[in-house]
Design a protein around this motif. Structure first.
Motif, PDB file in Angstrom:
ATOM      1  N   THR A 115       0.923  -1.132   0.213  1.00 50.23           N
ATOM      2  CA  THR A 115      -0.080  -0.049   0.026  1.00 50.23           C
ATOM      3  C   THR A 115       1.027   1.074  -0.067  1.00 50.23           C
ATOM      4  O   THR A 115       1.953   0.959   0.037  1.00 50.23           O
ATOM      5  N   VAL A 116       0.370   2.469  -0.157  1.00 54.00           N
ATOM      6  CA  VAL A 116       1.185   3.540  -0.074  1.00 54.00           C
ATOM      7  C   VAL A 116       1.985   3.678   1.084  1.00 54.00           C
ATOM      8  O   VAL A 116       3.090   4.177   1.254  1.00 54.00           O
ATOM      9  N   GLU A 117       1.596   3.062   2.307  1.00 54.28           N
ATOM     10  CA  GLU A 117       2.489   3.217   3.525  1.00 54.28           C
ATOM     11  C   GLU A 117       3.596   2.200   3.732  1.00 54.28           C
ATOM     12  O   GLU A 117       4.712   2.744   3.822  1.00 54.28           O
ATOM     13  N   THR A 118       3.640   1.323   2.680  1.00 58.02           N
ATOM     14  CA  THR A 118       4.746   0.272   2.603  1.00 58.02           C
ATOM     15  C   THR A 118       5.623   0.624   1.375  1.00 58.02           C
ATOM     16  O   THR A 118       6.591   0.260   1.177  1.00 58.02           O
ATOM     17  N   PHE A 119       4.991   1.185   0.410  1.00 57.77           N
ATOM     18  CA  PHE A 119       5.511   2.008  -0.881  1.00 57.77           C
ATOM     19  C   PHE A 119       5.144   3.319  -1.285  1.00 57.77           C
ATOM     20  O   PHE A 119       4.464   3.477  -2.082  1.00 57.77           O
ATOM     21  N   PRO A 120       5.707   4.209  -0.559  1.00 51.94           N
ATOM     22  CA  PRO A 120       5.305   5.626  -0.647  1.00 51.94           C
ATOM     23  C   PRO A 120       5.106   6.252  -2.213  1.00 51.94           C
ATOM     24  O   PRO A 120       4.418   7.089  -2.355  1.00 51.94           O
ATOM     25  N   LYS A 121       5.998   5.650  -3.027  1.00 55.99           N
ATOM     26  CA  LYS A 121       6.022   6.092  -4.412  1.00 55.99           C
ATOM     27  C   LYS A 121       4.780   5.995  -5.184  1.00 55.99           C
ATOM     28  O   LYS A 121       4.401   6.484  -6.080  1.00 55.99           O
ATOM     29  N   MET A 122       3.963   4.716  -4.747  1.00 54.95           N
ATOM     30  CA  MET A 122       2.717   4.390  -5.315  1.00 54.95           C
ATOM     31  C   MET A 122       1.565   5.690  -5.299  1.00 54.95           C
ATOM     32  O   MET A 122       0.750   5.775  -6.077  1.00 54.95           O
ATOM     33  N   ALA A 123       1.943   6.649  -4.478  1.00 56.79           N
ATOM     34  CA  ALA A 123       1.011   7.693  -4.262  1.00 56.79           C
ATOM     35  C   ALA A 123       1.099   8.653  -5.695  1.00 56.79           C
ATOM     36  O   ALA A 123       0.145   9.255  -6.228  1.00 56.79           O
TER      37      ALA A 123
END
Ligand SMILES: C[S@@+](CC[C@H](N)C(=O)[O-])C[C@H]1O[C@@H](n2cnc3c(N)ncnc32)[C@H](O)[C@@H]1O
Length: 227
Positions: free
Chosen positions: A202-210
Motif C-alpha cells: 500500500t502507499v504506507e509500505t511503498f510511498p512512490k505509489m502515491a
C-alpha cells in the motif's frame, strides 16, 4: 512499431533534466539477498545489468570481484556512473553504439538501444540483474527483449527479475505492469520462471505509489533459468 529514437528520446529528456526518481542511493536489497545464488556461491562471475542507468548495484558487484556488463541508451547516465564512482574509462565505438570501460575490462557499459543490440556483443553471462528494465521497455518490445536475454544466458545463468503488478487502467508506467503470465508469454519457451518473493504493498509500505495513483500493488521477484 517504435524505433530507437522513440524508445530513447523520453529517457534522454529525463536524464538531461535530472529527473531520475528510479535511481536509488543504496544497493538493492533483493540483489544483496540473492547474489550468492546468482554468482554460484560468490565465485567471480559475469553479470549483465540491462537498462542500467547509473545504478550503484553495478559498483557493488564490481567491488565483489565480478565482471559487470551494463546496457544503457543515454550517454549522460554512463558518464555520471564513471564520474561519480571516480573511475577512469575509455570510450570506443561498437556496431550498436559505444562501449565505455575500465582499464581492467571488468566494468563494460554499452551505450545502445537494447532492442537493436546483438547479444554476441555481450557474450554469455552467468547472471542477470533486472531491476527497472523489463518493466521500463514498451510492451510491444518485450518479445525482442526476451530474445536478447535468451541470447546472452549461459547454460548455468540465473536471471533475477524485479516486477510490479497493478491495475494498469490506473497507471501506465513505467514501471509497467508485468505479470507472471506476461513473462511466461515472452520467456516460457526457453526459461523456467520461479517466484521468489511477492510483497503486497500500500502507499504506507511503498510511498512512490502515491505518485502513480495506485492504492494496491504487488512487488514480485522472479528467478529465471534456462529449461
Ligand atoms: C527505470 S530506469 C532503471 C535504471 C536502473 N536499472 C536502476 O535500477 O536504477 C531505465 C533506464 O533504461 C534506459 N533505457 C530505456 N529504454 C532503453 C533501451 N531501449 N535501451 C537501452 N536503455 C534504455 C533509460 O535511459 C533509463 O536509464
Amino acid at each position: 512499431m517504435a524505433g530507437t529514437a522513440d524508445r530513447l528520446e523520453g529517457w534522454a529528456d529525463k536524464w538531461s533534466a535530472d529527473i531520475i526518481p528510479f535511481h536509488r542511493a543504496d544497493v538493492n536489497p533483493h540483489l544483496m539477498k540473492w547474489c550468492h545464488k546468482l554468482a554460484h556461491d560468490d565465485q567471480p562471475s559475469k553479470f549483465l545489468v540491462p537498462l542500467c542507468g547509473k545504478s550503484v548495484d553495478m559498483m557493488w558487484l564490481y567491488k565483489k570481484g565480478h565482471t559487470v556488463f551494463g546496457i544503457e541508451g543515454v550517454e549522460k547516465a554512463i558518464v555520471q556512473f564513471f564520474t561519480e564512482n571516480d573511475l577512469k574509462y575509455t570510450k570506443s565505438p561498437t556496431g550498436a553504439g559505444q562501449l565505455f570501460q575500465t582499464a581492467d575490462g571488468r566494468l563494460q557499459l554499452h551505450q545502445a538501444d537494447i532492442c537493436e543490440m546483438d547479444p554476441a556483443l555481450i557474450g554469455p553471462v552467468d547472471a542477470i540483474w533486472d531491476r527497472g528494465s523489463y518493466v521500463a521497455i514498451y510492451c510491444e518490445d518485450r518479445p525482442k527483449y526476451a530474445k536478447f536475454m535468451k541470447g546472452v544466458m549461459s547454460r548455468k545463468c540465473h536471471y533475477l527479475l524485479w516486477a510490479v503488478e497493478y491495475d494498469s487502467s490506473l497507471f501506465s508506467g513505467p514501471p509497467r505492469n508485468l505479470s507472471k503470465d506476461d513473462i511466461e508469454k515472452d520467456c516460457g519457451s526457453f526459461a523456467k520462471i520461479e517466484c521468489l518473493t511477492c510483497d503486497e504493498h500500500t502507499v504506507e509500505t511503498f510511498p512512490k505509489m502515491a505518485n502513480w495513483n495506485l492504492k494496491e500493488m504487488k512487488e514480485v521477484v522472479y528467478m529465471l533459468t534456462l529449461k
